[in-house]
Design a protein around this motif. Structure first.
Motif, PDB file in Angstrom:
ATOM      1  N   PHE A 311      -8.731 -17.349  37.314  1.00 46.89           N
ATOM      2  CA  PHE A 311      -8.660 -18.651  37.202  1.00 46.89           C
ATOM      3  C   PHE A 311      -9.668 -19.426  35.528  1.00 46.89           C
ATOM      4  O   PHE A 311      -9.579 -20.454  35.245  1.00 46.89           O
ATOM      5  CB  PHE A 311      -9.760 -19.832  37.815  1.00 46.89           C
ATOM      6  CG  PHE A 311      -9.010 -20.431  39.336  1.00 46.89           C
ATOM      7  CD1 PHE A 311      -7.607 -20.805  39.035  1.00 46.89           C
ATOM      8  CD2 PHE A 311      -9.013 -19.083  40.439  1.00 46.89           C
ATOM      9  CE1 PHE A 311      -6.765 -21.055  40.252  1.00 46.89           C
ATOM     10  CE2 PHE A 311      -8.332 -18.961  41.259  1.00 46.89           C
ATOM     11  CZ  PHE A 311      -6.879 -19.798  41.849  1.00 46.89           C
ATOM     12  N   VAL A 317      -3.406 -20.211  33.709  1.00 44.02           N
ATOM     13  CA  VAL A 317      -3.019 -21.529  34.827  1.00 44.02           C
ATOM     14  C   VAL A 317      -1.841 -21.892  34.884  1.00 44.02           C
ATOM     15  O   VAL A 317      -1.414 -22.538  34.972  1.00 44.02           O
ATOM     16  CB  VAL A 317      -4.445 -21.775  35.262  1.00 44.02           C
ATOM     17  CG1 VAL A 317      -4.115 -23.377  35.609  1.00 44.02           C
ATOM     18  CG2 VAL A 317      -5.797 -21.195  35.320  1.00 44.02           C
ATOM     19  N   PHE A 386      -2.331 -15.175  39.822  1.00 43.40           N
ATOM     20  CA  PHE A 386      -2.611 -16.060  39.813  1.00 43.40           C
ATOM     21  C   PHE A 386      -1.509 -17.269  40.573  1.00 43.40           C
ATOM     22  O   PHE A 386      -2.130 -17.829  42.156  1.00 43.40           O
ATOM     23  CB  PHE A 386      -2.470 -16.985  38.710  1.00 43.40           C
ATOM     24  CG  PHE A 386      -2.783 -18.616  38.392  1.00 43.40           C
ATOM     25  CD1 PHE A 386      -3.506 -18.917  39.034  1.00 43.40           C
ATOM     26  CD2 PHE A 386      -1.209 -19.149  39.201  1.00 43.40           C
ATOM     27  CE1 PHE A 386      -4.178 -20.411  39.109  1.00 43.40           C
ATOM     28  CE2 PHE A 386      -1.585 -21.088  38.619  1.00 43.40           C
ATOM     29  CZ  PHE A 386      -2.554 -21.331  39.072  1.00 43.40           C
TER      30      PHE A 386
END
Length: 436
Positions: A311, A317, A386
């Motif tokens: 993050f 992201v 992610f």
């Protein structure tokens, strides 16, 4: 050894307690296990650096990798049970068409989106990285899907299609990834290798199915030596361990690599066994009850492996969100169109695609292979991590919601509610009695 046993017990206990904490939210147990894993993982309690309280490092999580391998073996074995010939006669064609189309559509959507990002970003995301991520998009997590189906005892035409499609995903994903990654590696190195692009993945699929079929036949023959279902259960468990171990072997013959997919091997083991052994259904049910704590530990360990550090990087992201949105759209649209084409009803067409969104183990294996691209592989790994973090936490909830909307999770009957209430009152009364 003491630390491994302590970590296993902490993992299972943390997962079970988290299901109680999150019970008011009515989340699937899979989500609770994953959350528990994140909390006791290296990025939360692990930072306190107290051995036994949590996983202090990522290496300590990886020390329990054997648990994950065995759990995936049992998951694949259970999914193989869904390939009974009696059932495949009804849904086999539909499952095959939907399984292939939705996987290829997801790859197409992600490839187009990320190649566009590659052009617009000025090389921050290369074309090789884009097509590798597109191939990883094919993979669906069989474990989370199976656990949700089992927890809520979901059954119906959607579930009958869902589990075979999830299993087919592995075979389709292996081929698509091998071809795409071979092209990506050629783009990076400047050399084109036909063996790694076509020969190795095809051999892996064929040999995996052959090994699984052989082990399934052998298990069926040995089961005949026993009259006790307990001994038959023990034999089945031993064979899943043995088959998982054999699937980890790898040989090199000249330029050709001979390896196996543990998911495909154990799935084929379950498929042959359930079609040849008359008592397979009863033995499979007993195996399910035996594996419950193993699956709990597997998902807690999976949660601990989710790296929250991804993050911190805004680029990861952003690309990760594009990957998630386009993969989800590809899975859903591909499933919707193909299910309509093979004559599925509107309910299945509307909700089946949502149940195929979870992603985990197979995708992780693919991004480990992608590390061969050097520095470019690191970005692929982080974007995949992610996406897995988001999919694993949200996916089980979406699967539950879809199965409920499709009418394949039945509400608890009044009889069961009354029985649970009576048992709860007994526990409370016994507690009061013990205090006095």
């Amino acid at each position: 050894m003491v630390y491994v046993l302590l970590s296993m017990s902490v993992a299972i206990l943390a997962g079970l307690l988290m299901t109680r904490v999150l019970k008011p939210l009515k989340l699937p147990s899979v989500t609770a296990y994953l959350v528990a894993g994140v909390l006791i993982g290296p990025y939360c309690l692990g930072r306190v650096d107290i051995t036994g309280l949590g996983f202090t490092t990522m290496e300590s999580v990886e020390d329990l990798g054997l648990v994950s391998d065995v759990a995936l073996g049992f998951i694949a074995f259970a999914i193989g049970n869904e390939f009974r010939l009696s059932q495949l006669k009804k849904t086999g064609r539909q499952a095959a068409v939907i399984g292939v189309v939705q996987a290829l559509t997801a790859t197409l959507f992600v490839d187009v989106a990320l190649l566009t990002v590659s052009v617009l970003s000025g090389g921050k995301l290369t074309a090789a990285q884009a097509i590798t991520l597109g191939a990883i998009a094919t993979a669906t997590a069989p474990a989370a899907t199976l656990m949700v189906v089992r927890q809520y005892k979901a059954k119906g035409p959607l579930v009958d299609l869902l589990l075979p499609i999830v299993a087919l995903d592995d075979a389709v994903g292996l081929v698509v990834f091998a071809v795409s990654f071979g092209v990506a590696r050629a783009m990076v190195s400047g050399s084109f290798d036909l063996v790694s692009i076509l020969v190795n993945p095809l051999l892996e699929i064929i040999l995996s199915l052959a090994l699984g079929a052989l082990m399934g036949w052998l298990l069926t023959q040995l089961e005949k030596l026993f009259n006790s279902n307990t001994n038959r259960l023990n034999m089945s468990i031993a064979f899943v361990f043995l088959t998982t171990a054999l699937s980890m072997l790898e040989f090199t013959v000249g330029p050709v690599t001979i390896g196996f997919s543990s998911l495909l091997v154990c799935m084929m083991l379950g498929t042959v066994f359930c079609n040849l052994c008359p008592l397979s259904e009863e033995i499979m049910k007993k195996t399910d009850s035996w594996t419950s704590p193993l699956f709990a530990a597997f998902f807690v360990i999976s949660g601990a492996q989710l790296e929250l550090g991804v993050f911190r990087n805004g680029l990861i992201v952003l690309i990760g969100l594009i990957y998630i949105l386009t993969r989800s759209a590809g899975k859903y649209i591909g499933t919707y169109l193909s299910s309509k084409a093979v004559g599925c009803n509107e309910t299945i067409s509307r909700y089946l695609g949502i149940t195929l969104l979870p992603q985990a183990g197979v995708a992780l294996g693919m991004c480990v292979t992608a590390q061969q691209l050097g520095e470019q592989g690191d970005l692929i790994r982080n974007i995949t991590l992610f996406a897995i973090l988001i999919y694993e936490l949200v996916g089980p909830m979406l699967t539950k919601m879809s199965l409920k909307k499709a009418g394949e999770i039945q509400p608890m009957s009044d009889e069961v509610k009354n029985r649970r209430q009576i048992n709860l009152e007994k526990v409370k009364n016994n507690g009061k009695g013990s205090i006095r």
